[in-house]
Motif scaffolding. Structure first.
Motif, PDB file in Angstrom:
ATOM      1  N   ALA A 224     -22.110   4.105  25.057  1.00 10.33           N
ATOM      2  CA  ALA A 224     -20.876   3.320  25.067  1.00 10.33           C
ATOM      3  C   ALA A 224     -19.770   4.067  24.344  1.00 10.33           C
ATOM      4  N   VAL A 225     -18.549   3.915  24.858  1.00 10.01           N
ATOM      5  CA  VAL A 225     -17.342   4.408  24.196  1.00 10.01           C
ATOM      6  C   VAL A 225     -16.420   3.200  24.064  1.00 10.01           C
ATOM      7  N   GLU A 226     -16.292   2.674  22.850  1.00 16.01           N
ATOM      8  CA  GLU A 226     -15.531   1.446  22.624  1.00 16.01           C
ATOM      9  C   GLU A 226     -14.224   1.750  21.894  1.00 16.01           C
ATOM     10  N   ASN A 227     -13.125   1.451  22.556  1.00 19.02           N
ATOM     11  CA  ASN A 227     -11.810   1.646  21.962  1.00 19.02           C
ATOM     12  C   ASN A 227     -11.417   0.408  21.167  1.00 19.02           C
ATOM     13  N   GLY A 228     -11.021   0.606  19.910  1.00 18.37           N
ATOM     14  CA  GLY A 228     -10.604  -0.518  19.084  1.00 18.37           C
ATOM     15  C   GLY A 228      -9.271  -1.078  19.542  1.00 18.37           C
ATOM     16  N   VAL A 229      -9.059  -2.347  19.313  1.00 16.84           N
ATOM     17  CA  VAL A 229      -7.802  -2.985  19.704  1.00 16.84           C
ATOM     18  C   VAL A 229      -6.886  -3.210  18.502  1.00 16.84           C
ATOM     19  N   ARG A 230      -7.398  -3.009  17.314  1.00 20.03           N
ATOM     20  CA  ARG A 230      -6.603  -3.133  16.091  1.00 20.03           C
ATOM     21  C   ARG A 230      -6.695  -1.841  15.294  1.00 20.03           C
ATOM     22  N   SER A 231      -5.680  -1.607  14.489  1.00 21.59           N
ATOM     23  CA  SER A 231      -5.666  -0.437  13.631  1.00 21.59           C
ATOM     24  C   SER A 231      -6.896  -0.413  12.723  1.00 21.59           C
ATOM     25  N   ALA A 232      -7.343   0.799  12.408  1.00 20.33           N
ATOM     26  CA  ALA A 232      -8.466   0.949  11.487  1.00 20.33           C
ATOM     27  C   ALA A 232      -8.069   0.611  10.046  1.00 20.33           C
ATOM     28  N   MET A 233      -6.780   0.442   9.798  1.00 23.45           N
ATOM     29  CA  MET A 233      -6.323   0.110   8.446  1.00 23.45           C
ATOM     30  C   MET A 233      -6.748  -1.308   8.081  1.00 23.45           C
ATOM     31  N   PRO A 234      -7.352  -1.496   6.928  1.00 32.02           N
ATOM     32  CA  PRO A 234      -7.779  -2.848   6.521  1.00 32.02           C
ATOM     33  C   PRO A 234      -6.584  -3.744   6.196  1.00 32.02           C
ATOM     34  N   VAL A 235      -6.825  -5.051   6.251  1.00 31.99           N
ATOM     35  CA  VAL A 235      -5.799  -6.030   5.889  1.00 31.99           C
ATOM     36  C   VAL A 235      -5.853  -6.267   4.386  1.00 31.99           C
ATOM     37  N   PHE A 236      -4.711  -6.123   3.713  1.00 32.66           N
ATOM     38  CA  PHE A 236      -4.635  -6.367   2.269  1.00 32.66           C
ATOM     39  C   PHE A 236      -3.990  -7.738   2.054  1.00 32.66           C
ATOM     40  N   SER A 237      -4.828  -8.768   2.103  1.00 33.12           N
ATOM     41  CA  SER A 237      -4.331 -10.125   1.877  1.00 33.12           C
ATOM     42  C   SER A 237      -4.020 -10.307   0.392  1.00 33.12           C
ATOM     43  N   SER A 238      -3.435 -11.465   0.058  1.00 37.69           N
ATOM     44  CA  SER A 238      -3.077 -11.728  -1.341  1.00 37.69           C
ATOM     45  C   SER A 238      -4.314 -11.822  -2.228  1.00 37.69           C
ATOM     46  N   ASN A 239      -5.484 -12.119  -1.639  1.00 38.50           N
ATOM     47  CA  ASN A 239      -6.726 -12.146  -2.413  1.00 38.50           C
ATOM     48  C   ASN A 239      -7.169 -10.739  -2.814  1.00 38.50           C
ATOM     49  N   ARG A 240      -6.740  -9.774  -2.007  1.00 36.88           N
ATOM     50  CA  ARG A 240      -7.136  -8.387  -2.271  1.00 36.88           C
ATOM     51  C   ARG A 240      -6.043  -7.619  -3.016  1.00 36.88           C
ATOM     52  N   LEU A 241      -4.784  -7.991  -2.764  1.00 40.63           N
ATOM     53  CA  LEU A 241      -3.648  -7.315  -3.392  1.00 40.63           C
ATOM     54  C   LEU A 241      -2.622  -8.381  -3.749  1.00 40.63           C
ATOM     55  N   SER A 242      -2.404  -8.590  -5.034  1.00 36.27           N
ATOM     56  CA  SER A 242      -1.481  -9.643  -5.473  1.00 36.27           C
ATOM     57  C   SER A 242      -0.060  -9.325  -5.046  1.00 36.27           C
ATOM     58  N   ASP A 243       0.806 -10.340  -5.043  1.00 36.97           N
ATOM     59  CA  ASP A 243       2.204 -10.132  -4.680  1.00 36.97           C
ATOM     60  C   ASP A 243       2.885  -9.155  -5.635  1.00 36.97           C
ATOM     61  N   ALA A 244       2.538  -9.238  -6.924  1.00 40.61           N
ATOM     62  CA  ALA A 244       3.135  -8.325  -7.906  1.00 40.61           C
ATOM     63  C   ALA A 244       2.701  -6.890  -7.639  1.00 40.61           C
ATOM     64  N   ASP A 245       1.407  -6.691  -7.348  1.00 42.25           N
ATOM     65  CA  ASP A 245       0.920  -5.348  -7.042  1.00 42.25           C
ATOM     66  C   ASP A 245       1.511  -4.846  -5.719  1.00 42.25           C
ATOM     67  N   LEU A 246       1.707  -5.750  -4.764  1.00 42.98           N
ATOM     68  CA  LEU A 246       2.327  -5.356  -3.500  1.00 42.98           C
ATOM     69  C   LEU A 246       3.749  -4.859  -3.738  1.00 42.98           C
ATOM     70  N   ASP A 247       4.507  -5.546  -4.586  1.00 50.68           N
ATOM     71  CA  ASP A 247       5.857  -5.102  -4.925  1.00 50.68           C
ATOM     72  C   ASP A 247       5.837  -3.696  -5.523  1.00 50.68           C
ATOM     73  N   ASP A 248       4.878  -3.453  -6.409  1.00 45.56           N
ATOM     74  CA  ASP A 248       4.771  -2.128  -7.034  1.00 45.56           C
ATOM     75  C   ASP A 248       4.403  -1.065  -5.998  1.00 45.56           C
ATOM     76  N   LEU A 249       3.467  -1.389  -5.107  1.00 42.77           N
ATOM     77  CA  LEU A 249       3.056  -0.430  -4.076  1.00 42.77           C
ATOM     78  C   LEU A 249       4.219  -0.122  -3.135  1.00 42.77           C
ATOM     79  N   LEU A 250       4.944  -1.147  -2.726  1.00 46.54           N
ATOM     80  CA  LEU A 250       6.089  -0.940  -1.837  1.00 46.54           C
ATOM     81  C   LEU A 250       7.167  -0.104  -2.518  1.00 46.54           C
ATOM     82  N   ARG A 251       7.370  -0.340  -3.810  1.00 45.79           N
ATOM     83  CA  ARG A 251       8.376   0.448  -4.547  1.00 45.79           C
ATOM     84  C   ARG A 251       7.979   1.917  -4.554  1.00 45.79           C
ATOM     85  N   TYR A 252       6.686   2.195  -4.747  1.00 46.75           N
ATOM     86  CA  TYR A 252       6.228   3.586  -4.722  1.00 46.75           C
ATOM     87  C   TYR A 252       6.419   4.190  -3.330  1.00 46.75           C
ATOM     88  N   LEU A 253       6.021   3.456  -2.293  1.00 46.27           N
ATOM     89  CA  LEU A 253       6.141   3.977  -0.930  1.00 46.27           C
ATOM     90  C   LEU A 253       7.595   4.266  -0.580  1.00 46.27           C
TER      91      LEU A 253
END
Length: 265
Positions: A224-253
């Motif tokens: 089988a050769v199965e093509n994914g339909v979603r990006s391989a990048m994981p979802v960083f929900s608020s349970n995994r990345l807080s809003d404050a940490d997201l602000d810091d990450l976005l500022r760095y990016l």
């Protein structure tokens, strides 16, 4: 060369010099504020640019370009960017776009442009860098350091708006860039191999697996050769990345603006 021929040659050089000057873009948009040009530019922008930059120019797959003048870009430099594109990025050249059409697009963009007074950036870039290294650096590269499974992010701050980056991190944007399509190969005998697709034809597929090894496989030897339909990048929900940490990450990016000698101011 005879003296009689000299005026003809001199005249040719004058004409050639005038023609060369005519090809150089003006330093200032000659159509700025022209209402007819603005209406034409709106149609051209929506047909040629909105798919990446959004109908309001605030960015979708491409960057927010309402900020370009506020960030110091010039009419001449923007004209050149539209006409020639930016090598190594998703910004294509537009060789079939007439000069006056390019100026029309810029005249329209001027009506959408943000003022030089912008909201102060939120977040702590240094803490964002640490969050990036802990969560993103194994898949993405910045200035030659990091993983290769995901796209290089060295210029992401110039290529994507904060809003689009936030949607991508939180999982609100699907899709992936060419060369990073997720794929899983299952051999007739053996363990499934997951990775991102680099090349493919009717008979074979080349992938980079999760160990960053580039390998080619013949399709007829795969179960089988199965093509994914979603990006391989994981979802960083608020349970995994807080809003404050997201602000810091976005500022760095946002600080990752790279350097491209082909991009004029």
């Amino acid at each position: 060369m005879t003296w009689r021929a000299f005026p003809v040659v001199a005249a040719w050089f004058i004409v050639a010099g005038t023609w060369t000057q005519a090809q150089a873009p003006a330093t200032k948009n000659p159509l700025e504020g022209d209402q007819v040009a603005i209406r034409s530019g709106m149609g051209l922008f929506r047909a040629r640019c909105a798919d990446c930059h959004g109908m309001d120019a605030h960015g979708v797959r491409g960057p927010d370009i309402t900020q370009v003048w506020a960030s110091g870009r010039t009419d001449e430099g923007l004209f050149t960017t539209i006409k020639n594109g930016i090598a190594g990025t998703e910004m294509p050249a537009q060789p079939r776009l007439f000069d006056h059409e390019t100026w029309q697009i810029l005249a329209y963009l001027r009506t959408l442009a943000a003022s030089s007074r912008q909201e102060p950036p939120r977040g702590d870039a240094e803490n964002g860098r640490k969050i990036y290294q802990a969560n993103c650096g194994s898949c993405h590269r910045v200035n030659g350091t990091g993983g290769r499974l995901g796209p290089d992010l060295s210029r992401i701050g110039a290529a994507r708006s904060r809003e689009v980056l936030e949607l991508r991190i939180r999982g609100g944007v699907e899709g992936f860039l060419p060369g990073y399509e997720p794929v899983t190969l299952t051999p007739e005998n053996g363990t499934a191999v997951a990775g991102v697709k680099k090349n493919e034809d009717l008979f074979s597929v080349q992938i980079m697996d999760t160990g960053e090894r580039i390998q080619g496989y013949e399709k007829d030897k795969m179960k089988a050769v199965e093509n994914g339909v979603r990006s391989a990048m994981p979802v960083f929900s608020s349970n995994r990345l807080s809003d404050a940490d997201l602000d810091d990450l976005l500022r760095y990016l946002q600080t990752l603006r790279g350097f491209d000698p082909t991009v004029r101011p």
